[in-house]
Design a protein around this motif. Structure first.
Motif, PDB file in Angstrom:
ATOM      1  N   GLU A 142      -3.611  37.667 -13.401  1.00 16.93           N
ATOM      2  CA  GLU A 142      -4.908  37.308 -12.810  1.00 16.93           C
ATOM      3  C   GLU A 142      -5.459  38.445 -11.961  1.00 16.93           C
ATOM      4  OE1 GLU A 142      -8.293  35.207 -11.642  1.00 16.93           O
ATOM      5  OE2 GLU A 142      -6.884  34.905 -13.291  1.00 16.93           O
ATOM      6  N   MET A 143      -4.578  39.123 -11.223  1.00 15.72           N
ATOM      7  CA  MET A 143      -5.021  40.258 -10.409  1.00 15.72           C
ATOM      8  C   MET A 143      -5.545  41.388 -11.287  1.00 15.72           C
ATOM      9  SD  MET A 143      -1.957  40.290  -7.559  1.00 15.72           S
ATOM     10  CE  MET A 143      -2.524  41.811  -6.816  1.00 15.72           C
TER      11      MET A 143
ATOM     12  N   TYR B 266       2.100  35.320 -13.851  1.00 15.69           N
ATOM     13  CA  TYR B 266       0.761  34.789 -14.111  1.00 15.69           C
ATOM     14  C   TYR B 266      -0.230  35.331 -13.079  1.00 15.69           C
ATOM     15  CZ  TYR B 266      -2.538  31.205 -15.733  1.00 15.69           C
ATOM     16  OH  TYR B 266      -3.618  30.540 -16.269  1.00 15.69           O
ATOM     17  N   THR B 267       0.203  35.376 -11.824  1.00  9.99           N
ATOM     18  CA  THR B 267      -0.660  35.882 -10.746  1.00  9.99           C
ATOM     19  C   THR B 267      -0.957  37.368 -10.923  1.00  9.99           C
ATOM     20  OG1 THR B 267       0.277  34.244  -9.221  1.00  9.99           O
ATOM     21  CG2 THR B 267      -0.881  36.125  -8.250  1.00  9.99           C
TER      22      THR B 267
ATOM     23  N   GLY C 149       5.067  31.979 -12.540  1.00  7.81           N
ATOM     24  CA  GLY C 149       3.799  31.925 -11.809  1.00  7.81           C
ATOM     25  C   GLY C 149       3.463  33.253 -11.164  1.00  7.81           C
ATOM     26  N   LEU C 150       4.501  33.981 -10.717  1.00  6.92           N
ATOM     27  CA  LEU C 150       4.274  35.312 -10.164  1.00  6.92           C
ATOM     28  C   LEU C 150       3.714  36.246 -11.230  1.00  6.92           C
ATOM     29  CD1 LEU C 150       4.572  37.488  -7.967  1.00  6.92           C
ATOM     30  CD2 LEU C 150       6.953  37.763  -8.692  1.00  6.92           C
TER      31      LEU C 150
END
Length: 213
Positions: free
Chosen positions: A159-160, A155-156, A152-153
């Motif tokens: 996204e950033m 993935y984040t 998830g990190l």
């Protein structure tokens, strides 16, 4: 209790001729072999590869050129970490791999909308979960949520980067276009002043006109 259950299962596997250590070694060699190859391709993209990967990442995901060597270094670090030291670094490498694969899954699913291309990153993510479990380092109750959070990190981070592309990159392009327009305007004005079509701004002021009179 979980540790005892895991040990019992590992003992049963050893009786069948397949041990948990065999699985660990298979995962380590498979990961490192593929990642070293990918790292070589990414790190030599600007020379031998003639920026082919850079163009693909830019066209499909919108990622800047500097992402390619960064990903290559990340891949090499995981591959080397699997065999560095006394084996303790392999567990750190698996956590780093989970972050990297989370970013890959984001790129394929959210950026290019190709769910089928996320199968390979998901497979690597599963291997990163299996290795510490098979090695008996951590229980699955700890590994599974931890690696999902690490993915998830990644993935984040993806996204950033997407938000940066949406907000910052167009803004920078607008500012560069504005600066180019101003330079062109100044050059045009200077040319017309030199040709006598218009007066220079300094000469057009009342003070300059008075001094000239």
């Amino acid at each position: 209790l979980a540790h005892v259950t895991f040990a019992a299962r590992r003992h049963r596997r050893s009786e069948m001729g397949l041990t948990a250590e065999d699985g660990v070694q298979f995962i380590r060699f498979t990961e490192s072999g593929i990642l070293l190859l990918m790292s070589y391709l990414f790190l030599t993209d600007t020379t031998i590869g003639q920026n082919q990967i850079s163009r693909e990442l830019m066209l499909e995901f919108g990622y800047p050129k500097w992402c390619v060597p960064v990903i290559g270094v990340f891949q090499a670090a995981v591959a080397v970490g699997n065999f560095h030291g006394e084996g303790e670094w392999q567990f750190v490498a698996q956590k780093a791999l989970a972050v990297l694969m989370g970013g890959c899954i984001f790129s394929h699913v959210c950026q290019s909308n190709k769910l089928s291309n996320a199968v390979a990153p998901a497979f690597f993510l599963i291997m990163s979960i299996l290795l510490p479990i098979l090695a008996g380092k951590e229980s699955w109750q700890v590994v599974v949520p931890m690696h999902i959070a690490l993915a998830g990190l990644g993935y984040t981070v993806g996204e950033m980067m997407r938000m940066y592309k949406i907000i910052a990159v167009p803004y920078r392009a607008i500012m560069q276009d504005e600066a180019h327009h101003r330079r062109a305007l100044r050059a045009t004005t200077a040319t017309r002043v030199a040709a006598g079509d218009v007066r220079d701004d300094a000469a057009a002021t009342p003070l300059a006109a008075h001094q000239g009179g």
